[in-house]
Design an enzyme around this catalytic site. Structure first.
Site, short mmCIF file in Angstrom:
data_model
loop_
_atom_site.label_atom_id
_atom_site.label_comp_id
_atom_site.label_asym_id
_atom_site.label_seq_id
_atom_site.Cartn_x
_atom_site.Cartn_y
_atom_site.Cartn_z
N GLY A 122 0.88 -1.10 -0.05
CA GLY A 122 0.07 0.00 0.09
C GLY A 122 0.82 1.17 -0.13
O GLY A 122 2.11 1.17 0.41
N GLY A 123 0.20 2.28 -0.31
CA GLY A 123 1.41 3.62 -0.48
C GLY A 123 2.35 3.52 -1.43
O GLY A 123 2.24 2.95 -2.48
N ASP A 124 3.45 3.87 -0.69
CA ASP A 124 4.73 3.43 -1.33
C ASP A 124 5.52 2.59 -0.75
O ASP A 124 6.72 2.46 -0.81
CB ASP A 124 5.71 4.70 -1.47
CG ASP A 124 5.91 5.51 -0.17
OD1 ASP A 124 5.36 5.10 1.00
OD2 ASP A 124 6.78 6.39 -0.15
N GLU A 125 4.94 1.43 -0.17
CA GLU A 125 5.81 0.60 0.57
C GLU A 125 5.51 -0.94 -0.27
O GLU A 125 4.54 -1.18 -0.61
CB GLU A 125 5.10 0.33 1.74
CG GLU A 125 5.45 1.21 2.67
CD GLU A 125 4.48 1.00 4.37
OE1 GLU A 125 3.60 0.29 4.31
OE2 GLU A 125 5.46 1.42 5.25
#
Length: 306
Positions: A216-219
């Site tokens: 999720g996000g930038d992970e």
């Protein structure tokens, strides 16, 4: 697309009858069960119609092998022998859909084949829907990478491989550097372009047997097989950093740069449970960010509970 139908009978006259009866359908005729099996190994057929009495291989044996070769096909058997034992064998060994006695009325045969096509199409819709739902449940909708549910499933497989073959693996937990300013300045659509490009670069950097996931996000997370030492893990981390930090060119000709901070844990040295392995690598990400980003840290970062 028309259903593909295979007719197998050693009687040329019967095959000619099939040709005339089903000339509007996509049919293939074969006078040998052995040749038919060879054809089925090359391409799948939706419906298979076979005679029982044929040279070198009877219809029940052929249908059994056909079920193994094309398991999703719907199978019909024709025979001039009214022996109940044959019908039972055909159903039990080859999961035959219908058992018809010869000589068979052309209209009845036509109706039976149409019913078989309906059965195949109905089952295919269910299979396709099941596969699509499974994919949606296990993959990230933006990048197509595995999601956290698939990641946990894969980690279980990797742990099983350790238990059986003592094959170590490493977990790389990655967080992008300088991504938030890109999102804030250019908007989410540009941020999504960056994330998809990072995902593509990660896939190119690892082996086909490795797993790349977006949490999720930038992970992102990578499960890398056969990484036995911290030195091997570090070598892969350097490749990842090099790949990700090259400029990313967007569709509107922006040249953007991001960094990537990586935390690494190795199984079973740093943890013997997936959850703890993930927490270890996550803790190491913060150590990497403290180094200024675009860096990696291997193990020894998670504080044990008091």
């Amino acid at each position: 697309m028309k259903n593909r139908i295979l007719f197998v009978d050693d009687d040329k006259f019967i095959l000619d009858t099939f040709r005339r009866t089903f000339r509007d359908l996509d049919i293939t005729l074969c006078d040998s069960p052995i040749k038919a099996l060879e054809m089925m190994r090359e391409e799948a057929f939706d419906v298979v119609v076979s005679d029982y009495k044929m040279p070198k291989m009877d219809g029940v044996e052929f249908i059994r092998r056909a079920a193994e070769t094309n398991p999703n096909s719907v199978r019909i058997m024709l025979t001039g022998n009214a022996d109940l034992d044959i019908a039972v064998r055909a159903v039990n060994e080859g999961s035959v859909f219908k058992f018809l006695q010869k000589p068979c009325d052309r209209n009845i045969l036509r109706k039976t084949v149409e019913q078989a096509m309906e059965k195949f199409n109905s089952e295919k819709e269910l299979r396709d829907a099941s596969e699509e739902n499974y994919y949606k449940a296990t993959h990230d909708s933006l990048t197509g990478l595995a999601n956290r549910f698939m990641l946990q499933e894969k980690a279980g497989d990797y742990i099983d491989n350790w238990n059986r073959y003592q094959k170590r693996f490493a977990l790389f937990y990655m967080d992008l550097d300088k991504f938030k300013p890109i999102n804030d300045t250019y908007g989410h659509h540009i941020g999504d372009e960056v994330l998809k490009e990072v995902a593509a670069r990660l896939l190119k950097t690892v082996r086909a047997t490795d797993t790349v996931a977006r949490l999720g996000g930038d992970e992102f997370v990578i499960l890398a097989e056969n990484v036995k030492t911290e030195e091997e893990a570090g070598a892969l981390a350097k490749k990842i950093i090099t790949a990700v930090t090259c400029p990313i060119y967007t569709n509107n000709d922006l040249a953007l740069e991001v960094g990537i901070s990586i935390g690494i844990s190795i199984y079973p040295e740093h943890a013997e449970q997936y959850k703890l392995l993930l927490e270890e690598a996550d803790a190491c990400v913060y150590k990497s960010k403290e180094k200024g980003g675009s860096a990696f840290t291997v193990g020894g970062c998670r504080q044990e509970p008091q």
